[in-house]
Design a protein around this motif. Structure first.
Motif, PDB file in Angstrom:
ATOM      1  N   VAL A  14       0.872  -1.178   0.000  1.00 59.57           N
ATOM      2  CA  VAL A  14       0.000   0.000   0.000  1.00 59.57           C
ATOM      3  C   VAL A  14       0.909   1.229   0.000  1.00 59.57           C
ATOM      4  O   VAL A  14       1.621   1.478   0.982  1.00 59.57           O
ATOM      5  N   ALA A  15       0.905   1.981  -1.097  1.00 56.95           N
ATOM      6  CA  ALA A  15       1.828   3.110  -1.223  1.00 56.95           C
ATOM      7  C   ALA A  15       1.150   4.394  -0.773  1.00 56.95           C
ATOM      8  O   ALA A  15      -0.013   4.660  -1.117  1.00 56.95           O
ATOM      9  N   THR A  16       1.887   5.201   0.000  1.00 56.63           N
ATOM     10  CA  THR A  16       1.308   6.470   0.477  1.00 56.63           C
ATOM     11  C   THR A  16       2.149   7.686   0.090  1.00 56.63           C
ATOM     12  O   THR A  16       1.794   8.800   0.435  1.00 56.63           O
ATOM     13  N   GLY A  17       3.292   7.490  -0.575  1.00 50.86           N
ATOM     14  CA  GLY A  17       4.129   8.630  -0.972  1.00 50.86           C
ATOM     15  C   GLY A  17       5.456   8.619  -0.259  1.00 50.86           C
ATOM     16  O   GLY A  17       6.009   7.561   0.031  1.00 50.86           O
ATOM     17  N   GLY A  18       6.012   9.802   0.053  1.00 54.61           N
ATOM     18  CA  GLY A  18       7.281   9.903   0.759  1.00 54.61           C
ATOM     19  C   GLY A  18       8.485   9.929  -0.161  1.00 54.61           C
ATOM     20  O   GLY A  18       8.379   9.842  -1.384  1.00 54.61           O
ATOM     21  N   THR A  19       9.634  10.018   0.461  1.00 55.34           N
ATOM     22  CA  THR A  19      10.902  10.064  -0.282  1.00 55.34           C
ATOM     23  C   THR A  19      11.173   8.756  -1.010  1.00 55.34           C
ATOM     24  O   THR A  19      11.826   8.746  -2.049  1.00 55.34           O
ATOM     25  N   ILE A  20      10.689   7.658  -0.493  1.00 51.82           N
ATOM     26  CA  ILE A  20      10.885   6.372  -1.173  1.00 51.82           C
ATOM     27  C   ILE A  20      10.321   6.448  -2.596  1.00 51.82           C
ATOM     28  O   ILE A  20      10.814   5.770  -3.498  1.00 51.82           O
ATOM     29  N   GLN A  57       0.356  -7.838  -4.537  1.00 50.51           N
ATOM     30  CA  GLN A  57      -0.721  -6.980  -5.041  1.00 50.51           C
ATOM     31  C   GLN A  57      -0.367  -5.572  -4.568  1.00 50.51           C
ATOM     32  O   GLN A  57      -0.074  -5.381  -3.390  1.00 50.51           O
ATOM     33  N   ALA A  58      -0.345  -4.610  -5.494  1.00 52.86           N
ATOM     34  CA  ALA A  58       0.087  -3.258  -5.104  1.00 52.86           C
ATOM     35  C   ALA A  58      -1.011  -2.254  -5.384  1.00 52.86           C
ATOM     36  O   ALA A  58      -1.698  -2.339  -6.399  1.00 52.86           O
ATOM     37  N   GLU A  59      -1.178  -1.292  -4.478  1.00 52.03           N
ATOM     38  CA  GLU A  59      -2.160  -0.230  -4.717  1.00 52.03           C
ATOM     39  C   GLU A  59      -1.637   1.109  -4.217  1.00 52.03           C
ATOM     40  O   GLU A  59      -0.868   1.181  -3.266  1.00 52.03           O
ATOM     41  N   LEU A  77      -6.203   5.268   6.368  1.00 52.51           N
ATOM     42  CA  LEU A  77      -5.196   4.245   6.035  1.00 52.51           C
ATOM     43  C   LEU A  77      -5.444   2.973   6.846  1.00 52.51           C
ATOM     44  O   LEU A  77      -5.402   1.857   6.314  1.00 52.51           O
ATOM     45  N   ALA A  78      -5.712   3.147   8.134  1.00 56.73           N
ATOM     46  CA  ALA A  78      -5.968   1.976   8.985  1.00 56.73           C
ATOM     47  C   ALA A  78      -7.188   1.207   8.484  1.00 56.73           C
ATOM     48  O   ALA A  78      -7.189  -0.036   8.453  1.00 56.73           O
ATOM     49  N   ALA A  79      -8.235   1.930   8.096  1.00 60.67           N
ATOM     50  CA  ALA A  79      -9.443   1.252   7.603  1.00 60.67           C
ATOM     51  C   ALA A  79      -9.122   0.448   6.337  1.00 60.67           C
ATOM     52  O   ALA A  79      -9.597  -0.686   6.173  1.00 60.67           O
ATOM     53  N   ARG A  80      -8.308   1.018   5.459  1.00 60.77           N
ATOM     54  CA  ARG A  80      -7.958   0.311   4.217  1.00 60.77           C
ATOM     55  C   ARG A  80      -7.098  -0.930   4.513  1.00 60.77           C
ATOM     56  O   ARG A  80      -7.335  -2.012   3.973  1.00 60.77           O
ATOM     57  N   VAL A  81      -6.104  -0.756   5.375  1.00 61.01           N
ATOM     58  CA  VAL A  81      -5.228  -1.898   5.696  1.00 61.01           C
ATOM     59  C   VAL A  81      -6.041  -2.992   6.387  1.00 61.01           C
ATOM     60  O   VAL A  81      -5.900  -4.182   6.069  1.00 61.01           O
ATOM     61  N   VAL A  93       0.678  -6.967   5.023  1.00 63.04           N
ATOM     62  CA  VAL A  93       0.660  -5.690   4.295  1.00 63.04           C
ATOM     63  C   VAL A  93       1.989  -4.971   4.508  1.00 63.04           C
ATOM     64  O   VAL A  93       2.526  -4.950   5.621  1.00 63.04           O
ATOM     65  N   VAL A  94       2.500  -4.391   3.426  1.00 61.27           N
ATOM     66  CA  VAL A  94       3.663  -3.493   3.506  1.00 61.27           C
ATOM     67  C   VAL A  94       3.190  -2.106   3.092  1.00 61.27           C
ATOM     68  O   VAL A  94       2.603  -1.940   2.022  1.00 61.27           O
ATOM     69  N   VAL A  95       3.398  -1.129   3.946  1.00 59.28           N
ATOM     70  CA  VAL A  95       2.986   0.257   3.663  1.00 59.28           C
ATOM     71  C   VAL A  95       4.239   1.076   3.359  1.00 59.28           C
ATOM     72  O   VAL A  95       5.148   1.147   4.202  1.00 59.28           O
ATOM     73  N   THR A  96       4.322   1.669   2.158  1.00 58.18           N
ATOM     74  CA  THR A  96       5.423   2.594   1.887  1.00 58.18           C
ATOM     75  C   THR A  96       4.991   3.983   2.353  1.00 58.18           C
ATOM     76  O   THR A  96       3.847   4.402   2.123  1.00 58.18           O
ATOM     77  N   HIS A  97       5.911   4.702   3.014  1.00 53.42           N
ATOM     78  CA  HIS A  97       5.501   5.908   3.759  1.00 53.42           C
ATOM     79  C   HIS A  97       6.691   6.853   3.847  1.00 53.42           C
ATOM     80  O   HIS A  97       7.844   6.414   3.952  1.00 53.42           O
ATOM     81  N   GLY A  98       6.441   8.144   3.858  1.00 49.44           N
ATOM     82  CA  GLY A  98       7.496   9.113   4.129  1.00 49.44           C
ATOM     83  C   GLY A  98       8.064   8.905   5.514  1.00 49.44           C
ATOM     84  O   GLY A  98       7.361   8.479   6.433  1.00 49.44           O
TER      85      GLY A  98
END
Ligand code: SIN
Length: 325
Positions: A14-20, A57-59, A77-81, A93-98
């Motif tokens: 689950v991607a959320t943005g950030g420097t990554i 699976q990526a979103e 985010l918590a509701a989605r995860v 679940v892996v969450v990408t995050h700033g």
């Protein structure tokens, strides 16, 4: 979700943005860049071997700079995860995050998700376009940890720079370096290198299924103020006027306050604001004093997350809450 090779776990990224997912103008640029510029498919495409570790699976959930994260963002985010974990077909679940507020999101999820499945937060200190980005290996490591059979039941984990940190204790301790994250009080929970995970610890406080909190728990307004030489007590008195139900005092040393600041904190407490004592030092344990609960080993930012949930849930016995979670 694509059907993985037999026996591979099925993970959702689950991607959320950030420097990554950041993009700069030049490869030499590690500070001037746009966070959250690359989408999740591009992120995954830059990680050779990802699909050998898990069925992915990526979103794209969001594309924000995490300094702009809000309590409403945590909740959605918590509701989605939670929905992904509950739907079946998702083993973790892996969450990408700033990285700037990753520690707050991680602790929030650690407190509200109702699951034993692995949930891992990952970020990077260098943008994806930098000469030597840390994101691709961090993402591969995070997926490796989430796919590991012993990752379950540990609550939310944070993976950067080979370390596996518990969400309660992980902290960003440097503004620039790839080794920015540490758990100053608890140490690392594990290590991940070359596809292998070595476990070294277990969470010492209640989390996930053991808390009364969910993504629907209201979040009470709570502010953080810090003590420093000559700080104005007027700022503390102003907190009452904001409608805050709580204040975390990031005090000097062992949560201490100057005589002026203490007088203003006492007034807030008399007015019904819950003041929790923490420390600005970055590590150590702060006890209750003078009718103010102590945050224990929680940082001021994490103490705020817990106090928002506890007051939002209408819980009394705030010191018990801090001792338990
Ligand atoms: C952010 O927190 O979104 C930007 C900084 C980072 O990810 O390191």
């Amino acid at each position: 979700m694509s059907k993985p090779a037999m026996s591979l776990p099925r993970l959702c990224i689950v991607a959320t943005g950030g420097t990554i997912a950041g993009a700069g103008v030049r490869p030499q640029t590690t500070m001037a860049y746009a966070a959250g510029a690359l989408d999740v498919d591009e992120l995954c495409a830059r990680v050779p071997g990802l699909d050998e570790v898990a069925g992915i699976q990526a979103e794209q959930f969001a594309a924000i700079d995490s300094k702009n994260a809000t309590p409403a963002f945590w909740q959605s985010l918590a509701a989605r995860v939670q929905a992904l974990l509950d739907a079946g077909g998702c083993d973790g679940v892996v969450v990408t995050h700033g990285t700037d507020t990753l520690e707050e999101t991680a602790y929030y999820l650690h407190l509200v998700l109702k699951t034993d499945k692995p949930v891992v937060l990952v970020g990077a200190m260098r943008p994806a376009t930098a000469l030597s980005p840390d994101g691709p290996l961090n993402l591969l490591d995070a997926v490796t940890v989430a796919a590991h059979p012993q990752a379950a039941g540990r609550g939310v984990l944070v993976v950067l720079n080979h370390q596996v940190l518990g969400a309660r204790d992980a902290a960003k301790t440097n503004a620039n370096r790839p080794d920015a994250f540490a758990s100053p009080n608890a140490g690392a929970m594990g290590w991940v290198q070359d596809g292998r995970v070595a476990w070294m610890g277990w969470p010492g406080h209640g989390h996930t299924r053991a808390t009364p909190f969910t993504a629907s728990t209201p979040l009470a307004p709570v502010e953080v103020l810090a003590g420093y030489a000559g700080g104005s007590a007027a700022l503390i008195r102003a907190v009452g006027a904001t409608g805050a139900k709580g204040l975390v005092w990031a005090g000097t040393g062992n949560g201490s306050a100057s005589a002026d600041a203490q007088e203003a904190l006492d007034e807030l407490v008399r007015d019904g604001v819950v003041v929790v004592r923490a420390t600005r030092t970055g590590s150590g344990c702060v006890a209750a004093s003078g009718g103010m609960p102590g945050a224990g080993t929680l940082s001021p930012w994490k103490a705020r997350v817990l106090l928002m949930l506890a007051l939002g849930a209408g819980m009394g016995g705030v010191q018990d809450v801090f001792d338990t979670y």
